[in-house]
Design an enzyme around this catalytic site. Sequence first.
Site, PDB file in Angstrom:
ATOM      1  N   HIS A   1       1.091  -0.960   0.247  1.00 35.46           N
ATOM      2  CA  HIS A   1      -0.033   0.316   0.044  1.00 35.46           C
ATOM      3  C   HIS A   1       0.828   1.557  -0.093  1.00 35.46           C
ATOM      4  O   HIS A   1       1.585   1.646   0.489  1.00 35.46           O
ATOM      5  CB  HIS A   1      -0.979  -0.389   1.284  1.00 35.46           C
ATOM      6  CG  HIS A   1      -2.093  -1.334   1.403  1.00 35.46           C
ATOM      7  ND1 HIS A   1      -2.367  -1.585   2.050  1.00 35.46           N
ATOM      8  CD2 HIS A   1      -1.946  -2.114   0.200  1.00 35.46           C
ATOM      9  CE1 HIS A   1      -3.440  -2.498   2.250  1.00 35.46           C
ATOM     10  NE2 HIS A   1      -3.625  -2.135   0.478  1.00 35.46           N
TER      11      HIS A   1
ATOM     12  N   GLU B   1       1.509   3.812   3.065  1.00 33.92           N
ATOM     13  CA  GLU B   1       1.637   3.390   4.608  1.00 33.92           C
ATOM     14  C   GLU B   1       3.557   3.346   4.028  1.00 33.92           C
ATOM     15  O   GLU B   1       4.036   2.481   4.699  1.00 33.92           O
ATOM     16  CB  GLU B   1       1.819   2.047   4.265  1.00 33.92           C
ATOM     17  CG  GLU B   1       0.083   2.104   4.900  1.00 33.92           C
ATOM     18  CD  GLU B   1      -1.219   0.548   4.787  1.00 33.92           C
ATOM     19  OE1 GLU B   1       0.574  -0.961   4.637  1.00 33.92           O
ATOM     20  OE2 GLU B   1      -2.351   0.415   4.767  1.00 33.92           O
TER      21      GLU B   1
ATOM     22  N   HIS C   1       3.154  -3.169   6.426  1.00 31.01           N
ATOM     23  CA  HIS C   1       2.341  -1.997   6.985  1.00 31.01           C
ATOM     24  C   HIS C   1       1.882  -0.912   7.816  1.00 31.01           C
ATOM     25  O   HIS C   1       2.726  -0.660   8.460  1.00 31.01           O
ATOM     26  CB  HIS C   1       0.645  -3.016   6.567  1.00 31.01           C
ATOM     27  CG  HIS C   1       0.797  -3.474   5.707  1.00 31.01           C
ATOM     28  ND1 HIS C   1      -0.764  -3.546   4.607  1.00 31.01           N
ATOM     29  CD2 HIS C   1       0.510  -4.967   5.556  1.00 31.01           C
ATOM     30  CE1 HIS C   1      -0.201  -4.334   3.838  1.00 31.01           C
ATOM     31  NE2 HIS C   1       0.152  -5.336   3.995  1.00 31.01           N
TER      32      HIS C   1
ATOM     33  N   GLU D   1       2.076  -4.497  11.464  1.00 31.02           N
ATOM     34  CA  GLU D   1       1.310  -3.507  11.291  1.00 31.02           C
ATOM     35  C   GLU D   1       2.285  -2.160  12.873  1.00 31.02           C
ATOM     36  O   GLU D   1       2.172  -2.421  13.085  1.00 31.02           O
ATOM     37  CB  GLU D   1      -0.396  -3.272  11.844  1.00 31.02           C
ATOM     38  CG  GLU D   1      -1.295  -4.124  11.339  1.00 31.02           C
ATOM     39  CD  GLU D   1      -1.396  -2.976   9.828  1.00 31.02           C
ATOM     40  OE1 GLU D   1      -1.063  -1.983   9.864  1.00 31.02           O
ATOM     41  OE2 GLU D   1      -2.123  -3.443   9.330  1.00 31.02           O
TER      42      GLU D   1
END
Length: 1003
Positions: free
Chosen positions: A809, A812, A906, A991
Site C-alpha cells: 500500500h 503506508e 504495513h 502493522e
Amino acid sequence: MAEQEGSGLQVLLHTLQNSSDKASILAILQVLSDLLSVGTDKRIYYMISKGGSEALLQTLVDTSRSASPDYDILLPLFRLMAKVGLRDKKFGQKALELEALDVTLILVRKNLSHSQNLLHCLWALHVFASSVPSTARHKTGAMLGINGAMELLFKVISPYTRKHTRTIRAATEVLAALLKSKSNSRRAVNRGYVTSLLRLHQDWHSRDVTNTYVLIRHRLLLCLRHIVTLRSGREAFLAAQGMESLFNLAQTCLDNKSMEPVTSVVLQILRQCYPESPLPLITASSAYTFSALGNTSSELPPALTEEDFEDDAEEETDKDSDVEAGKEDDDLETDMNKLSSKPGLDLPKEELARYDALCPELSWSFEESEPKYGDDLNTRDVPHANHSHILCAASPRQHCFNREHSSWRQGREETLYTSILDMVKAGKSSIQLSSKQRPKMNMNQSIQQNGLRIDSSRHDTSGIQASLEEAAWDIESISCPRMTSSFSNSTKPEDSIEATEKLLHTHPKHIPFHDPHLYLANAMRTRSAVGFEMMAFPDFWGHSPPHTAQPMLDRKWGVQRIKILEDIRRFLQPSDVINKVVFSLEEPWPLHSPVSDSLRFHSKFESGNLHKAIQVREFEYDLLVSADVNSSQHQQWFYFKVSGMRAAIPYRFNIINCEKPNSQFNYGMQPTLYSVKEAVLGRTAWIRTGSEICYYKNHYRRNTASKDGASGKHYYTLTFTVTFPHNEDACYLAYHYPYTYSTLMTHLEILERSIDPRQVYFRKDSLCQTLGGNPCPLVTITAFPESNSTKHLEQFRCRPYHVITARVHPGESNASWVMKGTLEFLVSSDPVAKLLRENFVFKIIPMLNPDGVINGNHRCSLRGEDLNRQWLLPQAHLQPTIYHAKGLLHYLSSIGRGPVVFCDFHGHSQKKNVFLYGCSMKETLWQAGCTVDGSALLEDVNYRMLPKILDKLAPAFTMNSCSFLVEKSRASTARVVVWREMGVSRSYTMESSYCGCNQGPYQ
C-alpha cells in the site's frame, strides 16, 4: 420453590386484573412495588415473563374508564408502569393492543391544570413512545401522534417559567421520543412546530441565566435534531433562520463544560443542516491516468474497510468524531475447507523452475568471490513490456534438502530463539534506559523564527546562515530540483545543473545511506505515469532523524467543535471568503500573478499528491488530494510543496476529501514538515508539525453516480494549522514521512557497497518489472559459509528461509522506514544480526507496489487495484509483483524450503504502537462461536511464538492489539493466502502506527 414463587406472582397479577376492590388493588400494587425496589432487574424481567405488563395495562384501562378515575390507584400504577415499561421491549405495542394509549391521552387532557397527575401520565406516555424495537416504537409513536399527543404536549411546554418545571421537562422528553417517528416529524413540519421549538428554546436559553434548566433546553434541541433528519425538516429549519440562531448560541456555549449536553446537540443539528455539496473538482477521478495492459477490472471496488486498515475497530472514542463501527464477527470465516491449510503448487513445475535464478545461494560454489550484481543494474536496459521477466539460472545445481531437514530445522529453531532472547535481554535494560533519557522536543523550540540557533552538535550555525545569505540562493528554484525526465526529450538547463552542484558543494551534509548524486541518477531512471521532471528537495537532499524525540500532540479540548463552527461561519457569513483557485492539476497554466499574496503549491514530483488548492481566506486554504491512478477513491495520502509564506503567521490547511471514517489525527498524530531553508542550514529533518488538528466528517458528498459504488458517502476533513519558520521559505508537507522508490533504490545500492563481503552475503536482484516499467527489487541476506567444506556448504544451503515484504500500500510509508531499519540491522555487526544471518536466509521484497509509490497513490496499483487483494489469482501481465512474489514462495515450498516466517509490513491509521495479525483456525472458530470436533482443531500453536518474543523484547510492540482471526474479507490477502496455500503457520501482517506509541520509552 421457584414454581411456588411463580404461582404466587401469577395469583397477585390475576387478582390485580380482576379485582374491583380499591384496598386489594392498592395492597397488590404496594407488594409489587416492594418486590421490584430491591434486588436486580431480573425480578422485573421475571414479572414481565409472567404477564406483569398486561396486568398493569389492563388495570390502567379498567380504572380510567370509570366515571371518576381514582388517582389513589392511578398514581402508584403509573409509577410501577414506568419502572416495568422501560424493561419491556414490547410495552408500547401491548399498550396499543389493550387501548391503554387512548385512555392515557384522555387522562392527560383532563389533567392539564393538575401538575402532579399530569406528571404521572407523562411518565406513562414516555415509556409507551420509547419502547423498542424501533418498528414497534414508530407504530406506537405514530398512533399517539395521530391521536393528538403532540398538540397536548405543546400546551404543557410553556415559555420560560420556574413553575412546574418537572412536568415541562417530562413533556419535552415525551415529545423528543415521539419525534423519532418520521411520520410525527413530518406532522411537526407541516404544523409549523419547527418555528415553535426554536422560539421556545431561544426563550429558555436567554432567560435561564444560571443554567438551572439545561435538561429542558437539551430536550427541546433533541426534538429539533429528530425533525432535521428529514429533508423537509431541514428546509423548514433553514427557513426559520435556525442555522443563524443555533450558530450564535454555540458561540456562547463552547467554553462552558456545564453546557455540554446543549453544545453537543447544537453541533449535531448544524452539521445535519449544513447544505451538502459536491467536491469542487471537475471529476472525482485521479488527475493521472495509465493505460494498463489487459482490461481494467469491471467489478466495483469493495467498500472501504480498515485493514484496509486491517482492523475496523477503534480503541479510542471521541465525542466529536464520527465512528462507523461494523459487526466484526459477521466477517469471520467459519468454512472449515477455507480455514484448513492446503499446501499445493499454484504454478506448473516447469514454470516454477524459472525462480531458480532468484535463489543462487542454493547452488553457488563460493570457490570464487561473489560478483557485484547491483553495480550492473541499469533499468533502462530492461525491456519495458517484459512483465514476467525472471533472471535465467547461471548454472544447474543439486538441492541439498532431505527428509532429515525438517526435524533439524525445528531443533535449531528452539535453540536459536533461546539464544536471541538471551542476547537481546542482556542489552535490553540499557537500551530502554537510553531511550527514556532522550530529551523530548518542544515544538516551540523545534522551529525558531529565521532559523538562528545552536544545532545538535553544539556548533554555531550563524556562519552557515551568513553563507546562505551571501550565496543569495533562489529558494524557489532549488527547492524542487529539475532532472531529465525518462519520458521527455528535453535536456536539463546548464544553469540548473550548476546551481544544484554549487548547492551540494557549498553545503555538504553527510546523511547515512544517502547520496544526492546517486539519488538523482536513480530518479532519472524511475518511470512515472506522467513523466516527472522535478525532484522533491527532501528526497534529493536527504533526511536525518531529529536528535530529540517529539511527543504526540496533546489535543486541545473542543478544538473540533471550533473548526466545525468556523466551517459553518463560512456558509453563514461568506463576505470574507475568497474562494480563489491557486493550484490545480486540472488547470495546468500558471494560477499566480507575480504580485500575488497567495501561497504557491506544487506536487508534480515522485510520490507527490495534491490535486487542487483553493484560498478560502487570507491565511486559510482548502486542499484536495488526488484519487489513486485509474480510480476515483482512496484519497488520503498527501505530499506537496508550499512556498511564498510569511514567518510567524498561522496558516490553516483543510484537506477536504479524505476517505477514512476516523484517524489518529484525532489522537495526537501530526503531519510532517520539511523546510528547505532549515535543510540548507544543516538541519535536514522531517519533523512533526501543526496545531489545532482534527479530523471530522464534512458536508461534501460523493456523486451518487460514482463508478466506485460508494454512492451517498461523505468525505472527511483533516484540518491543521502551521506556523512556518522562515519568510519566503519552501516547505514540504506530508501525511507521514515520505519514502520514495528512488530513495529505496539509492539505499540498496549504498547498502550493498557498505557491507563487509566476508561477513555478509548480500544480493540484489530484480523480481520482475512493474506495469510502469520499474524493476521490483529482491534482496537476499544471509552469512557466507565458514568455509568451502562440504559440511559448511551443506549447513549454508539448508538454512531456513524468512520472507519479508513491504509497501504493498503506497500510502503506508512507515512500512518502508521499518523496512529500511530491518535491512540496515540485518547487514550490521550487531551480534543478534550476525546470529540471524548464520541461521537463516532472508528473502526481502522491500516495495511490492513501486508504481503506486512513484505516482503518489494511497492504496492501489496503476490499474486502480488493491494489490493486497490479488494474492488468490494474480496474473503476470496485470499484477506482476504479486504474481512473482507468490511464484517465488511457491517455488521455495516446492523444493521443501517453504519459509519459517512470512511477514508483510504495513502501516495502521487507527491504532498506536506495533502489532501483528496472524492466522489461527482454532481462534477464529472459537470467536465465531462454532462448535467443531476437537480433533479438527489441532494446529501448530507456534504462530504465537514470534509475537510473544516481540512483546518481551520490543518496547513499541503490544500483544494486546494482535489478532489471529481469519476474516472472509481478507481471504485474498498475502497473510491468509501464504498461510492457507503454502502452509506457513507463522504468516503475519505487521502493522506500525502512523501516530506513535502510547506505551514504554517511546510514548
